[in-house]
Design a protein around this motif. Structure first.
Motif: not given
Length: 343
Positions: A268, A300-301, A295
């Motif tokens: 990540r 979420h990103f 993503f």
């Protein structure tokens, strides 16, 4: 003194874009000057051009005296665009129109460092392989998804000559001089600059992740290579382990011992660093940056980015905008479609 092949001097033009890197320009120009010196003849007639003419300062204030585009004509054997900074945001319709006119006249064109981005904006790189400085590659691929971009030191595709900048022009110049005047003169020029380790076009532009993280275990080497080649489509832990040739638990243990994070935490981090790079180099919508770095959606990103950098991506982009020099011209948003001639 080494005599090159006979024939008239080749006229090479260098269009200098504001903020160009002096090293990139010098690495392109000096080998040609040396070829003239070592051969005892003017093999290369060099011209320097800018939008308005006069002294054109580089990123470190060193400058070249230039003639304005309006007086430059089209009589070039090759016209190189030399650009630094963030060339993807460059927009000067007069320059782009001039480049299109050169292309229509059959003038070969080149791009040094970020120069290929400006050639692409002019719409003259269609169906041509090319390269650009590694920092701009991902943003270029987002803006020009059909572009034939290669992560190489330099690419010569028929009438297009592009290189990554920095010291890469020295390597491209070696190939050009060898083609024009023979390998002996090209080698002499390289020796002149103590550049005896001539690199091939396909050599890497930047330190590979394996060396960057000082990895030695073959499974970790394989893992990082897999991660960096799967940024937009992340692999699962079991896939990484299987493709790296060991079990998931062993891969986790090795990663924590050497990299200080779990496998997926490290993965990540790589993707978020790439997202930050794209944010710095483009004005792509955040949802597109999210998708380009694996993503599934913007929210979420944004949460992941906030946790990693201590600020959201929108704030990061605004801060970057405030830090730009006040005398920078207004820029066109990258994600917009370019007008006539754009790809």
């Amino acid at each position: 003194m080494i005599d090159g092949n006979h024939g008239s001097a080749r006229r090479y033009g260098f269009l200098l874009i504001e903020g160009y890197a002096l090293m990139s320009a010098a690495s392109a120009v000096e080998p040609l000057r040396a070829a003239n010196l070592l051969s005892g003849r003017t093999l290369y007639d060099l011209s320097f051009i800018s939008a308005k003419g006069g002294w054109m300062r580089s990123s470190v204030s060193g400058a070249f005296e230039t003639e304005p585009v309006s007086e430059a004509g089209t009589d070039f054997d090759i016209l190189f665009v030399v650009a630094g900074g963030n060339p993807l945001t460059y927009r000067d319709d007069r320059i782009l129109a001039w480049l299109r006119r050169l292309a229509r006249s059959g003038v070969p064109l080149g791009g040094i460092s970020g120069g290929a981005a400006i050639l692409a904006a002019a719409g003259v790189m269609s169906s041509r392989r090319f390269t650009i400085h590694w920092q701009h590659i991902d943003a270029m691929r987002e803006v020009y998804p059909e572009a034939l971009i290669e992560r190489r030191l330099f690419v010569i595709d028929r009438d297009r000559f592009t290189c990554a900048g920095g010291m890469a022009p020295l390597d491209m110049a070696h190939a050009l001089i060898a083609s024009d005047h023979g390998v002996e003169l090209a080698r002499a020029v390289s020796d002149w600059f103590i550049h005896t380790g001539i690199r091939q076009a396909e050599a890497p532009q930047q330190l590979d992740p394996v060396r960057r993280y000082d990895l030695h275990h073959p499974a970790l080497v394989a893992m990082v290579q897999l991660m960096t080649s799967h940024i937009a489509d992340p692999l699962k832990l079991e896939d990484l382990a299987h493709l790296s040739g060991i079990g998931g638990r062993q891969l986790e243990r090795l990663t924590k011992n050497q990299l200080g994070q779990s496998v997926m935490q490290f993965y990540r981090s790589l993707r978020l660093e790439k997202a930050d790079e794209i944010l710095r180099q483009s004005n792509l919508p955040l949802v597109e940056v999210a998708l380009a770095t694996g993503f599934s959606n913007r929210s979420h990103f944004s949460r992941a980015f906030q946790a990693h950098f201590g600020m959201g991506p929108a704030t990061r982009r605004k801060r970057r905008g405030r830090e730009e020099a006040p005398d920078q011209p207004d820029r066109r948003i990258l994600g917009e479609k370019l007008s006539s001639g754009a790809q």
